[in-house]
Design a protein around this motif. Sequence first.
Motif, PDB file in Angstrom:
ATOM      1  N   GLY A 404      37.179  43.791  49.187  1.00  0.00           N
ATOM      2  CA  GLY A 404      36.364  43.898  50.383  1.00  0.00           C
ATOM      3  C   GLY A 404      36.663  45.151  51.176  1.00  0.00           C
ATOM      4  N   GLY A 405      35.632  45.715  51.771  1.00  0.00           N
ATOM      5  CA  GLY A 405      35.786  46.912  52.584  1.00  0.00           C
ATOM      6  C   GLY A 405      36.264  46.584  53.981  1.00  0.00           C
ATOM      7  N   GLY A 406      37.084  47.463  54.547  1.00  0.00           N
ATOM      8  CA  GLY A 406      37.531  47.291  55.919  1.00  0.00           C
ATOM      9  C   GLY A 406      36.379  47.437  56.897  1.00  0.00           C
ATOM     10  N   ALA A 407      36.420  46.642  57.970  1.00  0.00           N
ATOM     11  CA  ALA A 407      35.372  46.697  58.988  1.00  0.00           C
ATOM     12  C   ALA A 407      35.540  47.926  59.883  1.00  0.00           C
ATOM     13  CB  ALA A 407      35.414  45.432  59.833  1.00  0.00           C
ATOM     14  N   ALA A 460      33.989  40.767  51.994  1.00  0.00           N
ATOM     15  CA  ALA A 460      34.498  39.693  51.141  1.00  0.00           C
ATOM     16  C   ALA A 460      35.037  40.254  49.836  1.00  0.00           C
ATOM     17  CB  ALA A 460      33.391  38.683  50.850  1.00  0.00           C
ATOM     18  N   GLY A 461      36.102  39.616  49.345  1.00  0.00           N
ATOM     19  CA  GLY A 461      36.663  39.973  48.051  1.00  0.00           C
ATOM     20  C   GLY A 461      36.030  39.159  46.933  1.00  0.00           C
ATOM     21  N   VAL A 462      36.374  39.533  45.729  1.00  0.00           N
ATOM     22  CA  VAL A 462      35.773  38.962  44.520  1.00  0.00           C
ATOM     23  C   VAL A 462      36.867  38.328  43.679  1.00  0.00           C
ATOM     24  CG1 VAL A 462      34.624  39.591  42.346  1.00  0.00           C
ATOM     25  CG2 VAL A 462      33.805  40.529  44.510  1.00  0.00           C
ATOM     26  N   GLY A 463      36.508  37.320  42.907  1.00  0.00           N
ATOM     27  CA  GLY A 463      37.407  36.741  41.921  1.00  0.00           C
ATOM     28  C   GLY A 463      36.708  36.630  40.583  1.00  0.00           C
ATOM     29  N   ALA A 498      42.131  38.490  53.004  1.00  0.00           N
ATOM     30  CA  ALA A 498      42.882  37.550  52.179  1.00  0.00           C
ATOM     31  C   ALA A 498      43.829  38.264  51.234  1.00  0.00           C
ATOM     32  CB  ALA A 498      41.915  36.693  51.372  1.00  0.00           C
ATOM     33  N   CYS A 499      44.874  37.555  50.844  1.00  0.00           N
ATOM     34  CA  CYS A 499      45.738  38.037  49.768  1.00  0.00           C
ATOM     35  C   CYS A 499      45.031  37.850  48.429  1.00  0.00           C
ATOM     36  CB  CYS A 499      47.052  37.256  49.746  1.00  0.00           C
ATOM     37  SG  CYS A 499      48.126  37.594  51.160  1.00  0.00           S
ATOM     38  N   PHE A 552      40.793  39.213  44.502  1.00  0.00           N
ATOM     39  CA  PHE A 552      41.185  40.471  45.127  1.00  0.00           C
ATOM     40  C   PHE A 552      41.087  40.368  46.639  1.00  0.00           C
ATOM     41  CE2 PHE A 552      38.427  41.321  41.335  1.00  0.00           C
ATOM     42  CZ  PHE A 552      39.451  41.130  40.430  1.00  0.00           C
ATOM     43  N   GLN A 553      41.915  41.143  47.307  1.00  0.00           N
ATOM     44  CA  GLN A 553      41.954  41.088  48.759  1.00  0.00           C
ATOM     45  C   GLN A 553      40.604  41.469  49.374  1.00  0.00           C
ATOM     46  OE1 GLN A 553      45.163  43.322  50.476  1.00  0.00           O
ATOM     47  NE2 GLN A 553      46.755  42.055  49.556  1.00  0.00           N
ATOM     48  N   GLY A 554      40.287  40.773  50.472  1.00  0.00           N
ATOM     49  CA  GLY A 554      39.152  41.196  51.275  1.00  0.00           C
ATOM     50  C   GLY A 554      39.551  42.314  52.210  1.00  0.00           C
ATOM     51  N   GLY A 555      38.582  42.854  52.923  1.00  0.00           N
ATOM     52  CA  GLY A 555      38.851  43.919  53.882  1.00  0.00           C
ATOM     53  C   GLY A 555      39.323  43.371  55.209  1.00  0.00           C
TER      54      GLY A 555
END
Length: 711
Positions: A404-407, A460-463, A498-499, A552-555
Motif C-alpha cells: 500500500g502507498g503512504g497517504a 491497502a496491501g495485497v496478499g 499493517a505488518c 504485504f504491508q499497507g501504507g
Amino acid sequence: MNTTTAHGIDPISFEVVRHKLQAITEEQAITLKAVSGSPVVTEATDFNNGLYLADGAIVTMGPQVIFHTGTMSSVIKSILADFRPEDIRAGDMFILNDPYKGAIHQPDVSIVAPIFHEGRHIAWSGSCAHQLDMGGMHFGSWGIGATEIQQEAMLIPGVRIVEQGVLREDLWRMVLGMSRLPNLLGLDLKAMIAANHVAAKRLGELMQRYGARTVEDVMHAEIAASERSLRARLQQIPDGQYRARDYLEHDGHTNALYEVVLTVTKQGDALTFDLTGTSPQAPGFINCTLSGLRGALFTGLLPILAPDIRWNDGVMRPVTVVAPEGILCNATRPAPTSSGTISAAWVVQNVAVAALSRMVACAPQLAHEGQAVTKGHMMVMTLAGQGRDGEPFGTFLLDSTAGGGGAYIDHDGLDGSGDYVVPRPTIANVETNEAYGPYLYLYRSFVPDTGGPGQQRGGAGVGLAVTPYDTGGLHAMLLGHGVEVPNSAGLHGGLPGACGHNLRRRGAGDAAALVARYTGTAALLDDGQTEHLGAKPGRLQLAAGDVLAYSFQGGGGYGDPLLRAPAAVAADVRKGLVSHAAAALRYGVVLQGQAVDAAATTAQREQLRRARLGGKTPRRPLPPPAAEPAVQATRDGRFACRCGCDLGAARANWKDQAASRVLPPEQAGEHLALHAELELRAFSCPDCASLLAVEVVRKTSASLHDMALAA
C-alpha cells in the motif's frame, strides 16, 4: 554541426539534445526487456539503465528501480579507481556485482560501458538487473545463515567482460558456471550488453550530429540546473533538524532487533544526512554497504524534494552523507549483504521518506509533497525445483511490490501502489507467472484493514497464496522483514500500515479443491490451521497440496483518523478495504449496514477522544478537517496543535508537552504485530485530543525528537 556560440547552446538545440538523452535511456530499457528471458526483468522490471559522465556522475536514469541507478554511479567510480585510464578503451564493458565495490547485493549485476568519440572518453552507459541466481549456498543467492559475504554468491569486483567489442568467452563461461540457471543469466547479461550497445550507438549519432562538446555541455548543464533548482527549493524550508527511526527484525541467525536512525540537518541550501546512532552491522545478511545507503537516500529524496526537477547527479550535490563505518547501513567487509537491498537499504529509504516528509510539512508551499511511508518492508519468495517438462526451474516472485502507498496531506495512498523505489511500477501478471512455472495462484487480492488509518487512509496491501502444480513439489525460500515491525509509519497522527505475514498450510488438498476454496479471497490469513512462519522462515519444502502465502504491508495513514469523513469510511467498508469493526475502533464511525449512524458515530468519536487523555474530557473541540499538518510551527518560534494549544519551543521536543500513552497494537491495526522489544506510543494534544503522532519505539528508548527548528 556545432551549435555552440559565445553565449552557449541555442535553446532549440539544447532541448533536442536533452530529450534525446532521455530517449536513449528509454531505448536502453526497451532493449533490455526485449532480449531478457527473466520474469524478474520482463514482468517485474527489477532493473534500470542510465547515462553517466566520464567520471560516473548520473546524467539520465530510467523510471524503474531507482536504487540501481544510484549504485551504478558507484560501480563506475570503482572501475575508474581500479583501472588505469589507458586500460579503459572503446568497445570495452565491465561487469560488477560486489557490494563493497558499488552493488547493493550480489544478485544485482551491473554491466557498464565507456563511450568514446573520436578517441576521447565522453561518457558511460550502464545497465543493472536483478538475476535469479548468482550461485552461493542457496538458490537465488539469498544467503540466509551466512556469516561472511564469500558464502552468499559469486563476487565479481569489476572485470572486463567485453574487450574492444569482443566477448571474453573464458570469463563468460566462468560467470555462467556459477549459476543454477545459466541460460537465463546468459540472456540477461546479453540483454544488458545489447542495451549498452544501443546507448553507445545512439549517443555516437547524437555527437556526430551536434558535436561532442555540445552534447557534453548539455549533460553538464542538466546536472547544474538540477542542482540549482534543488538548492533554491531548500531555501524555502526552515532550517533545522528532522529525524526518523525505523527497525529491522531478525538478522538471518536470531530474532535480534536493529534500528536505523536518520537526522536530516537542513541549513541554507544544503542537507546533511547523518546515520549516527544506527545499530552496528549484523552478523547476518541484512547489512548494506555505502553504495546501498547512497542509493536508498537518493530514492527517498527524489519524489519529495525533486518531483519536478530532472533526476540526475545534481540533486545529490547539495547533500552530505555522514555514516560511521561498521554500522548496519555502512557495513565493512566481510559482513554478508545478500539481503541488504530488502533490509538495511529498504529501511534507510523508509527513514529518508519520513524525515524529509516532516521537513517539507514545515514549508506550507511544499507540504503536499510529504508522504507517510509506502509499504515499508519487502518480502521475497523464491521457488525452485523441476519444471513441468523435467527441466531445472527457478523463479523469484516480485508480486510483493503490491503493497500500500503512504497517504498524503490531501489524498489517500494508492491501494496496491507498487514500491516507493519504483516510480513506474509493474506488478507481475498472474497468468504469465503460472505459464512460466509449475505452480498455481490460489488468490491475489487486497487484504482488509491493511492501510494505515488516518484522515487520509494509507493504501491497502495485497496478499497471495501459491501451491505446487504439475510437479511433485518445490523448494521455496521466504524471507524479508516487517512481520514484527510496522515499518509503514504514519505521519501527523496517521497510524502505521499493517505488518506483513508469512503463512503455510500443509496438506491442504489437491489443486482443484484449493482453487475452489481460496480463489478471490485472502482467507488463509484467518485459517485456524495456518502456520505463521515469522520474518525469515528460510528454506521450505512444498509438497503437492501444500500452500504458501504471504501478505504485504499497507501504507501509513496521514492525519488523525477521527477527522476522516464518515462517508469516506463507509465507502472503504463497501469496497472491502476496511471492516465494520475497524471503522468503529479506529475511525470512530458506526455503520448500520452500509449507512452511517450519525449519532452513534458522534458518541463513539467522543469516547475515543477521552481515551486518548486517560478518560478526561477534552477542553477544546477537534479542529475541522483540513489539509494541514497536525503540529505546526508558529511565527514566534514555537510549535502548536491546529487547535491552538501551545506545544513548546520549536527547538524542543513537542512530545514532552503532549498527552502520551502506550497503544496496544490491536487498537492500531488488525494485522499489526510487535517485536518483543517494541511498543507503540501515541501522542495527543492535551487540549483537543487530536492524535498528533504514533511512534514505533524500543521500550527502553526515549521518544524521538522528530523536529527541531533553528531560531
